[in-house]
Motif scaffolding. Sequence first.
Motif, PDB file in Angstrom:
ATOM      1  N   LEU A   3      54.005  46.903  40.256  1.00 30.50           N
ATOM      2  CA  LEU A   3      52.756  46.219  40.603  1.00 30.50           C
ATOM      3  C   LEU A   3      52.985  44.761  41.002  1.00 30.50           C
ATOM      4  N   LYS A   4      54.255  44.366  41.102  1.00 29.97           N
ATOM      5  CA  LYS A   4      54.585  42.961  41.341  1.00 29.97           C
ATOM      6  C   LYS A   4      53.943  42.423  42.620  1.00 29.97           C
ATOM      7  N   ASP A   5      53.927  43.231  43.667  1.00 31.16           N
ATOM      8  CA  ASP A   5      53.397  42.779  44.955  1.00 31.16           C
ATOM      9  C   ASP A   5      52.035  43.390  45.277  1.00 31.16           C
ATOM     10  N   SER A   6      51.401  43.994  44.289  1.00 33.78           N
ATOM     11  CA  SER A   6      50.107  44.641  44.523  1.00 33.78           C
ATOM     12  C   SER A   6      48.961  43.711  44.132  1.00 33.78           C
ATOM     13  N   HIS A   7      47.918  43.736  44.939  1.00 30.59           N
ATOM     14  CA  HIS A   7      46.738  42.920  44.636  1.00 30.59           C
ATOM     15  C   HIS A   7      45.811  43.603  43.638  1.00 30.59           C
ATOM     16  N   LEU A   8      46.059  44.876  43.337  1.00 27.35           N
ATOM     17  CA  LEU A   8      45.119  45.645  42.515  1.00 27.35           C
ATOM     18  C   LEU A   8      45.028  45.121  41.088  1.00 27.35           C
ATOM     19  N   LEU A   9      46.186  44.802  40.491  1.00 27.22           N
ATOM     20  CA  LEU A   9      46.166  44.344  39.105  1.00 27.22           C
ATOM     21  C   LEU A   9      45.397  43.036  38.941  1.00 27.22           C
ATOM     22  N   PRO A  10      45.685  41.981  39.723  1.00 30.43           N
ATOM     23  CA  PRO A  10      44.897  40.755  39.554  1.00 30.43           C
ATOM     24  C   PRO A  10      43.432  40.927  39.934  1.00 30.43           C
ATOM     25  N   THR A  11      43.125  41.864  40.847  1.00 33.34           N
ATOM     26  CA  THR A  11      41.717  42.105  41.204  1.00 33.34           C
ATOM     27  C   THR A  11      40.939  42.616  39.997  1.00 33.34           C
ATOM     28  N   VAL A  12      41.479  43.656  39.359  1.00 31.33           N
ATOM     29  CA  VAL A  12      40.803  44.242  38.194  1.00 31.33           C
ATOM     30  C   VAL A  12      40.809  43.253  37.030  1.00 31.33           C
ATOM     31  N   ARG A  13      41.903  42.544  36.864  1.00 31.15           N
ATOM     32  CA  ARG A  13      41.976  41.548  35.779  1.00 31.15           C
ATOM     33  C   ARG A  13      40.901  40.469  35.988  1.00 31.15           C
ATOM     34  N   GLY A  14      40.747  40.005  37.248  1.00 34.60           N
ATOM     35  CA  GLY A  14      39.731  39.008  37.533  1.00 34.60           C
ATOM     36  C   GLY A  14      38.332  39.520  37.229  1.00 34.60           C
ATOM     37  N   ASP A  15      38.073  40.775  37.567  1.00 33.64           N
ATOM     38  CA  ASP A  15      36.749  41.349  37.322  1.00 33.64           C
ATOM     39  C   ASP A  15      36.437  41.403  35.829  1.00 33.64           C
ATOM     40  N   LEU A  16      37.417  41.840  35.031  1.00 34.24           N
ATOM     41  CA  LEU A  16      37.209  41.956  33.591  1.00 34.24           C
ATOM     42  C   LEU A  16      37.081  40.584  32.930  1.00 34.24           C
ATOM     43  N   LEU A  17      37.894  39.623  33.392  1.00 37.54           N
ATOM     44  CA  LEU A  17      37.796  38.268  32.850  1.00 37.54           C
ATOM     45  C   LEU A  17      36.439  37.640  33.167  1.00 37.54           C
ATOM     46  N   GLU A  18      35.944  37.912  34.375  1.00 39.69           N
ATOM     47  CA  GLU A  18      34.635  37.386  34.768  1.00 39.69           C
ATOM     48  C   GLU A  18      33.544  37.937  33.846  1.00 39.69           C
ATOM     49  N   LYS A  19      33.627  39.226  33.539  1.00 38.75           N
ATOM     50  CA  LYS A  19      32.618  39.834  32.669  1.00 38.75           C
ATOM     51  C   LYS A  19      32.690  39.283  31.243  1.00 38.75           C
ATOM     52  N   LEU A  20      33.882  38.822  30.847  1.00 42.79           N
ATOM     53  CA  LEU A  20      34.044  38.249  29.517  1.00 42.79           C
ATOM     54  C   LEU A  20      33.681  36.767  29.490  1.00 42.79           C
ATOM     55  N   GLY A  21      33.343  36.195  30.664  1.00 47.80           N
ATOM     56  CA  GLY A  21      32.939  34.809  30.737  1.00 47.80           C
ATOM     57  C   GLY A  21      34.084  33.833  30.881  1.00 47.80           C
ATOM     58  N   HIS A  22      35.289  34.316  31.165  1.00 51.17           N
ATOM     59  CA  HIS A  22      36.458  33.451  31.334  1.00 51.17           C
ATOM     60  C   HIS A  22      36.568  33.078  32.811  1.00 51.17           C
ATOM     61  N   GLN A  23      35.729  32.153  33.226  1.00 54.69           N
ATOM     62  CA  GLN A  23      35.558  31.894  34.656  1.00 54.69           C
ATOM     63  C   GLN A  23      36.813  31.329  35.321  1.00 54.69           C
ATOM     64  N   ALA A  24      37.466  30.383  34.698  1.00 58.97           N
ATOM     65  CA  ALA A  24      38.633  29.753  35.323  1.00 58.97           C
ATOM     66  C   ALA A  24      39.762  30.765  35.507  1.00 58.97           C
ATOM     67  N   GLU A  25      40.003  31.567  34.488  1.00 65.73           N
ATOM     68  CA  GLU A  25      41.057  32.589  34.586  1.00 65.73           C
ATOM     69  C   GLU A  25      40.698  33.639  35.638  1.00 65.73           C
ATOM     70  N   ALA A  26      39.421  34.000  35.691  1.00 61.89           N
ATOM     71  CA  ALA A  26      38.981  34.980  36.681  1.00 61.89           C
ATOM     72  C   ALA A  26      39.192  34.445  38.089  1.00 61.89           C
ATOM     73  N   ARG A  27      38.836  33.164  38.292  1.00 58.98           N
ATOM     74  CA  ARG A  27      38.990  32.549  39.607  1.00 58.98           C
ATOM     75  C   ARG A  27      40.464  32.570  40.032  1.00 58.98           C
TER      76      ARG A  27
END
Length: 413
Positions: A364-388
């Motif tokens: 997954l090193k060069d895949s955008h999928l992992l950070p995309t899903v991670r950003g979505d979950l972080l956003e839902k948890l209210g961790h805005q800076a990490e999600a961004r």
Amino acid sequence: MTANSAIEAVWRIEQPKLTARLARYLRDIGLAEEVAGDAFLLALERWPRDGIPRNPAAWLTEVARNRALDRLRRTTMIDGKHRELAIDLAELEREMPDIESALDEDIDDDLLRLIFTACHPVLPAEQRAALALRLLGGLSTLEIARAFLVPEATAAQRIVRAKRALRDAAIAFETPRGQERRERLAAVLEVVYLIFNEGYVATAGPDWLRADLCGEALRLGRSLAALMPDEPEVQGVVSLMELNASRFPARTGRAGEPILLLDQDRTRWNWSLIRRGLDGLNRAMTLTSTPGPYLLQAMIAACHARAATPADTDWIAISAYYQALALAAPSPIVEINRAVAVGMAFGPAQGLAIVEALKDEPRLKDSHLLPTVRGDLLEKLGHQAEARAAFRQAAELTGNDRERALLLARAGD
């Protein structure tokens, strides 16, 4: 419709059958394709002038057979193999005095042989996909290059190398049986679904959705399902593609921008395709008590199709199906999708735990999928800076212009 467009339509339908029949006698896919191409070129020359024959398939078959015989007769250095081919074609000539009545003889078997040969595991996945689109989809080299966003020379090279590899490895033109058939079927379905997925979300380029490529994959899948009606995974992959394709009218906006699943106007979904996909899924379920990977994915797609609104989605069932899929066909991509489902069913914190366990996964090193899903979950948890930061990382990794714009917009929001 002009004469040339009518000829091209006939060719798209008849080319796989003609190539398959010729390959059975010539024992060389490359030569069979060349001979079939000769017949098509003659049709382009004569049909606009003389009119399209009453039975175009019979005309093409007879011309191709004669061209094959002519090629062998002109061979100056005839070895044992060429003698065998000449004998086979001579027998074919004697056995087929009535071309029209013999046209449907063994066509299904020949097409099945062609599908399994073109998708042989000896070939890399990109060569299998290119050869399948050329032989079974009737696409030109330029169309294949456009489909995968590569230079035409690269697409041509993939096709040439695939034919050479099959010839050099002396791959038999046959449909495998038993365990070998099950192993080879996985490669065939992988190629069909690879083509569909490349259209569903294009790896690179300006378009998020390539409906034309998905249509080719669906056509190949339906042909395979008609030839192998008792194979649950074949029926499963067709149902999966139909259910996913049903969302196409709602997946993009007027300017071609992506619209994510939960934001789609479900009244725009193609309900005819949904009914067809669900009917196919029900038939497939009667064929096995142990669903395979494609059937499990079709069951997941069916959960979305049955939900009239996003709130109606049975995320608990979807997460259970992903758990079964992770056992049947483990992969980091399955785990990413399972994280999404678990996050929706049991809360974003549980989904994020699955994602964080994948952060050191080399595939997954060069895949955008992992950070995309991670950003979505972080956003839902209210961790805005990490999600961004996660969305910006995903935007840097994706090769698709539309997806990059979407991810940057989410980072900005």
